[in-house]
Design a protein around this motif. Structure first.
Motif, PDB file in Angstrom:
ATOM      1  N   GLY A 138     -43.015 -48.204 -72.797  1.00 13.65           N
ATOM      2  CA  GLY A 138     -41.660 -48.745 -72.916  1.00 13.65           C
ATOM      3  C   GLY A 138     -41.459 -49.590 -74.154  1.00 13.65           C
ATOM      4  N   TYR A 139     -42.174 -49.303 -75.208  1.00 11.37           N
ATOM      5  CA  TYR A 139     -42.056 -50.092 -76.443  1.00 11.37           C
ATOM      6  C   TYR A 139     -42.712 -49.305 -77.573  1.00 11.37           C
ATOM      7  N   GLN A 140     -42.425 -49.751 -78.789  1.00 12.89           N
ATOM      8  CA  GLN A 140     -43.151 -49.191 -79.931  1.00 12.89           C
ATOM      9  C   GLN A 140     -43.656 -50.366 -80.769  1.00 12.89           C
ATOM     10  N   CYS A 141     -42.753 -51.037 -81.520  1.00 13.52           N
ATOM     11  CA  CYS A 141     -43.225 -52.192 -82.301  1.00 13.52           C
ATOM     12  C   CYS A 141     -43.442 -53.407 -81.397  1.00 13.52           C
ATOM     13  N   GLY A 142     -42.734 -53.463 -80.290  1.00 10.87           N
ATOM     14  CA  GLY A 142     -42.940 -54.544 -79.322  1.00 10.87           C
ATOM     15  C   GLY A 142     -42.084 -55.781 -79.537  1.00 10.87           C
ATOM     16  N   TYR A 143     -41.287 -55.808 -80.597  1.00  6.50           N
ATOM     17  CA  TYR A 143     -40.546 -57.052 -80.876  1.00  6.50           C
ATOM     18  C   TYR A 143     -39.521 -57.367 -79.778  1.00  6.50           C
ATOM     19  N   CYS A 144     -38.877 -56.336 -79.286  1.00  9.65           N
ATOM     20  CA  CYS A 144     -37.843 -56.575 -78.267  1.00  9.65           C
ATOM     21  C   CYS A 144     -38.434 -56.681 -76.874  1.00  9.65           C
ATOM     22  N   THR A 145     -39.730 -56.341 -76.734  1.00  7.78           N
ATOM     23  CA  THR A 145     -40.312 -56.119 -75.410  1.00  7.78           C
ATOM     24  C   THR A 145     -40.310 -57.344 -74.485  1.00  7.78           C
ATOM     25  N   PRO A 146     -40.641 -58.551 -74.954  1.00  3.81           N
ATOM     26  CA  PRO A 146     -40.595 -59.685 -74.021  1.00  3.81           C
ATOM     27  C   PRO A 146     -39.201 -59.870 -73.412  1.00  3.81           C
ATOM     28  N   ILE A 190     -31.252 -54.693 -77.055  1.00  7.38           N
ATOM     29  CA  ILE A 190     -31.316 -53.646 -78.082  1.00  7.38           C
ATOM     30  C   ILE A 190     -32.776 -53.367 -78.458  1.00  7.38           C
ATOM     31  N   CYS A 191     -33.089 -52.096 -78.617  1.00  6.85           N
ATOM     32  CA  CYS A 191     -34.435 -51.704 -79.070  1.00  6.85           C
ATOM     33  C   CYS A 191     -34.273 -50.813 -80.290  1.00  6.85           C
ATOM     34  N   ARG A 192     -34.634 -51.367 -81.449  1.00  2.77           N
ATOM     35  CA  ARG A 192     -34.488 -50.570 -82.674  1.00  2.77           C
ATOM     36  C   ARG A 192     -35.446 -49.392 -82.696  1.00  2.77           C
ATOM     37  N   CYS A 193     -36.519 -49.449 -81.893  1.00  2.00           N
ATOM     38  CA  CYS A 193     -37.464 -48.325 -81.841  1.00  2.00           C
ATOM     39  C   CYS A 193     -36.984 -47.235 -80.886  1.00  2.00           C
ATOM     40  N   GLY A 194     -35.943 -47.520 -80.124  1.00  5.72           N
ATOM     41  CA  GLY A 194     -35.365 -46.488 -79.253  1.00  5.72           C
ATOM     42  C   GLY A 194     -36.215 -46.140 -78.046  1.00  5.72           C
TER      43      GLY A 194
HETATM   44 FE1  FES Z   1     -39.480 -52.015 -81.382  1.00  2.00          FE
HETATM   45 FE2  FES Z   1     -38.000 -52.309 -79.205  1.00  2.00          FE
HETATM   46  S1  FES Z   1     -40.063 -51.691 -79.325  1.00  2.00           S
HETATM   47  S2  FES Z   1     -37.527 -52.898 -81.207  1.00  2.00           S
END
Ligand code: FES
Ligand code: FES
Length: 211
Positions: A138-146, A190-194
């Motif tokens: 459920g994430y890619q870069c993880g920035y939005c994840t918390p 919002i999740c920029r990684c989609g």
């Molecule tokens: Fe990268 Fe959501 S996982 S912005």
């Protein structure tokens, strides 16, 4: 009619700028007005229960809950994205309800129980929502994840409590967990990684349904 370029034209904005500039020039150093302009910020003491720990701190009354968490308590799991309530990266739980912490002043929450992503898990076990995010990517870069995880926990609680959403067909009926409900309720994160569809899968697993 043609403009007369030989005459200087002053609009209201020009007048305000000119007035402010002349005031600045004529203020004597150390005057009362100058002192007021440089006055120290209003400070306040605030006590919060953060992840089960009571924390009392002195802060500028304008300090957001997000900045208290990150800058004063060094809980950097909560992320600052837009700092204006538009991305959801700063979502935490306040008394069990999800809140965008960049739009909440710390002094507005005296005695509140605040849960950040750090407080969801124990040192031995991930929270079921965290484990489901890992399992479903459920994430890619993880920035939005918390923020996504805190929001997802809050969303399932809202549905359990019967709070309707814009996607609920019948406002008087108990909402059910569906892809439409989850997507609508998570639309502020919002999740920029989609990673949206995987986040929905993770939430559905925690809710024990197939969507
Ligand atoms: Fe990268 Fe959501 S996982 S912005
Ligand atoms: Fe708070 Fe974007 S940082 S909503």
């Amino acid at each position: 009619m043609d403009n007369d370029f030989t005459q200087p034209t002053l609009n209201r904005r020009d007048l305000l700028i000119a007035g402010a500039a002349s005031a600045a020039v004529t203020l004597p150093a150390g005057s009362a007005a100058q002192g007021a302009a440089e006055a120290a910020p209003a400070m306040a003491s605030v006590t919060l229960e953060v992840n089960g720990r009571s924390e009392t701190l002195q802060c500028d009354t304008r300090t957001t809950l997000l900045d208290v968490l990150r800058e004063h308590l060094h809980l950097t799991g909560t992320k600052k994205g837009c700092d204006q309530g538009q991305c959801g990266a700063c979502t935490v739980l306040v008394n069990g309800r999800r809140v965008v912490s960049c739009l909440t002043l710390a002094v507005m929450q005296p005695g509140a129980k605040v849960t950040t992503v750090e407080g969801l898990s124990t040192t031995r076990r991930l929270h079921p929502m965290q484990a489901a995010f890992v399992k479903h990517d459920g994430y890619q870069c993880g920035y939005c994840t918390p923020g996504q995880i805190c929001s997802a926990v809050g969303v399932l609680d809202e549905i359990k409590r019967g709070v309707p959403s814009h996607a609920s067909k019948d406002l008087a009926a108990r909402p059910v967990v569906s892809a439409a409900e989850l997507r609508e309720r998570m639309s502020g994160n919002i999740c920029r990684c989609g990673a949206y569809s995987n986040i929905v899968d993770a939430m559905a697993e925690v809710a024990g349904v197939r969507v």
